[in-house]
Write a protein that holds these residues in place. Structure first.
Motif, PDB file in Angstrom:
ATOM      1  N   THR A  15     209.699 105.552  72.390  1.00 28.60           N
ATOM      2  CA  THR A  15     210.884 105.459  73.230  1.00 28.60           C
ATOM      3  C   THR A  15     210.629 104.443  74.395  1.00 28.60           C
ATOM      4  O   THR A  15     211.521 103.596  74.643  1.00 28.60           O
ATOM      5  CB  THR A  15     211.281 106.633  73.893  1.00 28.60           C
ATOM      6  N   VAL A  16     209.538 104.297  74.943  1.00 32.89           N
ATOM      7  CA  VAL A  16     209.029 103.440  75.989  1.00 32.89           C
ATOM      8  C   VAL A  16     209.037 102.212  75.572  1.00 32.89           C
ATOM      9  O   VAL A  16     209.592 100.990  76.213  1.00 32.89           O
ATOM     10  CB  VAL A  16     207.650 103.724  76.597  1.00 32.89           C
ATOM     11  N   ASP A  17     208.513 101.719  74.375  1.00 31.35           N
ATOM     12  CA  ASP A  17     208.631 100.382  73.784  1.00 31.35           C
ATOM     13  C   ASP A  17     209.981  99.998  73.331  1.00 31.35           C
ATOM     14  O   ASP A  17     210.257  98.910  73.783  1.00 31.35           O
ATOM     15  CB  ASP A  17     207.937 100.505  72.386  1.00 31.35           C
ATOM     16  N   LYS A  18     210.815 100.916  73.133  1.00 35.87           N
ATOM     17  CA  LYS A  18     212.240 100.316  72.647  1.00 35.87           C
ATOM     18  C   LYS A  18     213.083 100.166  73.983  1.00 35.87           C
ATOM     19  O   LYS A  18     213.740  99.110  74.258  1.00 35.87           O
ATOM     20  CB  LYS A  18     212.918 101.595  72.227  1.00 35.87           C
ATOM     21  N   ARG A  57     211.702 115.173  77.573  1.00 34.82           N
ATOM     22  CA  ARG A  57     210.772 114.015  77.335  1.00 34.82           C
ATOM     23  C   ARG A  57     211.335 112.595  77.211  1.00 34.82           C
ATOM     24  O   ARG A  57     210.538 111.769  77.836  1.00 34.82           O
ATOM     25  CB  ARG A  57     209.856 114.554  75.962  1.00 34.82           C
ATOM     26  N   TYR A  58     212.232 112.755  76.546  1.00 32.00           N
ATOM     27  CA  TYR A  58     213.109 111.109  76.458  1.00 32.00           C
ATOM     28  C   TYR A  58     213.296 110.628  77.827  1.00 32.00           C
ATOM     29  O   TYR A  58     213.026 109.612  78.008  1.00 32.00           O
ATOM     30  CB  TYR A  58     214.388 111.331  75.745  1.00 32.00           C
ATOM     31  N   VAL A  59     213.949 111.465  78.664  1.00 37.04           N
ATOM     32  CA  VAL A  59     214.364 110.977  79.755  1.00 37.04           C
ATOM     33  C   VAL A  59     213.311 110.647  80.818  1.00 37.04           C
ATOM     34  O   VAL A  59     213.360 109.539  81.531  1.00 37.04           O
ATOM     35  CB  VAL A  59     215.222 112.100  80.639  1.00 37.04           C
ATOM     36  N   LEU A  60     212.184 111.481  80.871  1.00 33.70           N
ATOM     37  CA  LEU A  60     211.133 111.231  81.749  1.00 33.70           C
ATOM     38  C   LEU A  60     210.391 109.936  81.245  1.00 33.70           C
ATOM     39  O   LEU A  60     209.851 109.133  82.198  1.00 33.70           O
ATOM     40  CB  LEU A  60     210.328 112.468  81.522  1.00 33.70           C
TER      41      LEU A  60
END
Length: 723
Positions: free
Chosen positions: A544-547, A599-602
């Motif tokens: 997610t962070v990379d995206k 987890r996604y939001v944080l």
């Protein structure tokens, strides 16, 4: 559910396009009530979601409501349609088998009614009573195979269950009934209240059952052989019930041969089925649930779009080859599109590398979490009450301009604005509006006049990289934006787009690099990651962070430069049949859905690359924060997780303390200087962990308080630690 012998007397049903029968016990039912039951919108709980869909519903009778289970059968495919013509629908076959099994003294769910389409190659439905306090034998067998049955089901006598099952199958076979599908999912154990599940056994899934003539020895063994009896004592227990006088050596050998042959054959068939499914998808597309209406056969392939009211999205009746033919017809446009993307790649790569190097160099302000709404999901009063309870100060309202809902949505938006809630209006398109620019213009004019004063932004378009939403190329999208520029360009409202769905950022680069007639003030994305499961999982090597970092790089590299980046839709679908917007293979349970949201939001906000995230949506079967089915609105675990998260997203992220392995720990700082941590395990395993500082307060992501100590137990559910 117990039922008397009178229940097997039946009466014919004729509902026009549907015909069937109902048991005499329920003969006084209003035919419209039966029609309502076989609409999957009547579901209050998904029982099973596979090739066919089973759901629990509440049936209104003169004596009061009765809990029933509806099984919706599909007859897609030439083989199934031919079988339905020759033998009757699967529902009719199940109905006949249930009556025969009842007469034979075999436990089955009470037959209530069945309906089949005219002609009978359409969908069919079987309505039965709900078997209360039941356990599918699949879970018991799984525990036996895993060696954990003593821990998981300590009160169940496995040998006694298998013996009773053998006795029941013998009664069935002696009545010349061949079930042909005695698998672990088709046997129910019932609990008498002591946890031993020693009540009656029930057989399910009767559509393959044959009644008469006398069964051969091979047919009997083939029914018994489907159960995964890997332990010798389990095989002995089943055969002892089936052969009260004891199984002969020949009978044991025949059973073992049938058992081994079946499980080898079923593994081979599974591989062949997967291959056939892939090949069929090239031509015919995916199968559809019975509730999805057929297309207008006179329409062109690109226009054969119908609305799926349960998952709240369109459905395109076209296979991959048909779609490919349409795209080949616009080959010139697609070549130009490829050139735009290729030309943007070097700068995107440069921006991405720079952003990756600077990640977490300094604290970043946390973004804002919002929720998506649709007026028809919950109604005005419930929607406003739940938004207040969530504490959400940002809301996205989707309006389907092709439906008669603008007036109701206008009232909702006005009420939200009066509460000080910032509203973003999402305006999807459908194929009719893409083909008819004047209709699109009139809709936008109504939206400008009715909503403009109460909105902070308008998102133009929706999932333009999905042909089911009506857009096949950038030239068509450009026509939509040309109208939007004329109608909304001088309104002073920020415009968001292009609303690309899923991890297809080359489409974002294309939309931002194409010579469209307007520029977006905000770049919006529908960044779903459900097909990858947890937000830490990678796709093409990117989590997610990379995206979100790559998305920011694309925005910065675009012709209009850096702008706010909003994720205007995300969720994880639940295993709730056709209400789920994605396939059952990517569905999760409610607890994991809540964990993944947090987890996604944080992770996204701690990166500093996203300013807003909106969960889609507040109320919906299959994926919403609340479940609107039944008499009352049920708040899912994700509702509590969302509410807790909103309360904490104030201040800054100081970055990850641990982000490279399974343990994830992020630090945060409030405006008053107080600090807190969020910690979890990305692999969902448990770990005893000592925080770097003592915590004065610890709670789960759902708001459950935990006694502070030197060590805490981490799992897939994030913990919040106030330092």
């Amino acid at each position: 559910m117990s039922w008397s012998s009178e229940a097997v007397l039946t009466e014919d049903l004729d509902l026009g396009e549907l015909r069937g029968a109902v048991t005499r016990r329920y003969g006084a039912l209003d035919p419209e009530e039966i029609r309502r039951l076989v609409d999957p919108a009547a579901a209050v709980r998904t029982v099973h979601w596979g090739r066919n869909y089973l759901y629990e519903a509440s049936m209104a009778t003169p004596a009061g409501d009765v809990a029933v289970v509806v099984k919706a059968f599909r007859h897609d495919g030439l083989a199934r349609r031919w079988s339905a013509r020759r033998k009757g629908s699967k529902a009719a076959r199940s109905w006949r088998a249930s009556l025969a099994l009842r007469d034979a003294g075999v436990g089955i769910a009470e037959p209530v009614a069945y309906l089949e389409s005219r002609p009978n190659d359409g969908p069919a439905f079987l309505v039965t009573g709900l078997v209360a306090a039941a356990l599918e034998s699949r879970y018991l067998f799984r525990a036996v195979i895993a060696g954990t049955v003593g821990e998981t089901y300590p009160d169940i006598d496995v040998a006694d269950f298998l013996r009773r099952l053998g006795e029941m199958l013998r009664r069935m076979h002696d009545a010349d009934i061949w079930h042909r599908d005695v698998t672990v999912g088709n046997v129910l154990l019932t609990d008498t209240g002591n946890g031993q599940y020693s009540g009656p056994l029930y057989l399910l899934d009767l559509n393959r059952t044959r009644v008469g003539p006398s069964l051969s020895r091979s047919e009997r063994m083939r029914d018994l052989a489907r159960l995964p009896l890997r332990r010798e004592p389990d095989r002995v227990a089943l055969l002892s019930g089936y052969f009260p006088a004891g199984a002969s050596a020949l009978q044991r050998v025949l059973f073992l041969l049938a058992h081994h042959g079946f499980h080898v054959r079923i593994a081979t068939k599974a591989r062949l089925k997967e291959l056939r499914s892939s090949l069929r998808g090239l031509v015919a597309g995916r199968g559809t649930h019975p509730h999805i209406p057929p297309p207008d056969e006179r329409a062109a392939t690109e226009d054969k779009v119908v609305w799926d009211s349960l998952s709240d999205q369109p459905h395109l009746h076209a296979g991959r080859l048909a779609k490919a033919r349409i795209r080949v017809g616009s080959l010139g446009v697609h070549v130009r599109e490829a050139g735009v993307v290729l030309a943007s790649l070097p700068r995107i790569q440069s921006e991405y590398r720079a952003l990756k190097r600077s990640l977490y160099d300094q604290p970043v302000e946390l973004g804002e979490l919002g929720v998506g709404l649709h007026i028809d999901a919950l109604g005005l009063g419930n929607t406003l009450r739940l938004v207040d309870e969530l504490g959400a100060r940002r809301v996205l309202v989707r309006v389907h301009a092709w439906e008669d809902e603008l007036g109701r949505s206008q009232e909702l938006v006005a009420q939200l604005a009066a509460r000080g809630v910032g509203v973003v209006l999402a305006v999807p398109q459908n194929r009719d509006m893409v083909r008819d620019p004047e209709r699109w213009r009139l809709a936008l004019a109504q939206i400008r006049e009715g909503f403009g004063g109460n909105c902070e932004a308008i998102q133009i378009g929706h999932a333009i990289n999905r042909s089911k939403w009506g857009v096949w190329n950038q030239r068509e999208y450009s026509r939509l934006l040309e109208v939007a520029s004329a109608e909304l360009g001088d309104a002073g409202l920020p415009l968001a787009g292009p609303a690309i769905i899923d991890f297809e950022f080359h489409q974002t680069a294309l939309a931002l690099g194409w010579a469209h007639p307007l520029s977006f003030d905000v770049v919006s994305s529908l960044l779903y990651v459900d097909r990858r499961g947890a937000p830490e999982n990678t796709q093409a090597g990117m989590d997610t962070v990379d995206k979100v970092t790559l998305l920011r790089a694309i925005v910065r590299a675009s012709r209009d430069g850096d702008r706010p980046s909003w994720i205007t839709e995300v969720n994880w679908p639940l295993a709730e049949g056709p209400h789920s917007p994605a396939g059952r293979h990517v569905a999760v349970d409610e607890r994991r859905q809540a964990d993944y949201l947090v987890r996604y939001v944080l992770m996204a906000f701690a990166s500093g690359q996203v300013e807003r995230i909106y969960w889609w949506q507040l109320g919906a079967k299959g994926y919403g924060l609340v479940d609107p089915s039944g008499e009352s609105i049920r708040k899912r675990a994700v509702f509590a997780a969302f509410r807790q998260l909103v309360r904490r997203l104030d201040g800054r992220s100081t970055g990850p303390l641990s982000a490279g392995g399974p343990r994830r720990v992020y630090g945060f700082e409030r405006p008053d200087g107080s600090r807190w941590l969020a910690a979890w395990r990305a692999d969902d395993r448990e770990e005893v962990w000592r925080p770097p500082e003592a915590a004065r307060r610890v709670e789960t992501a759902l708001g459950e308080e935990i006694e502070p100590s030197e060590k805490v137990r981490l799992s897939g559910t994030p913990l919040y630690l106030d330092l």
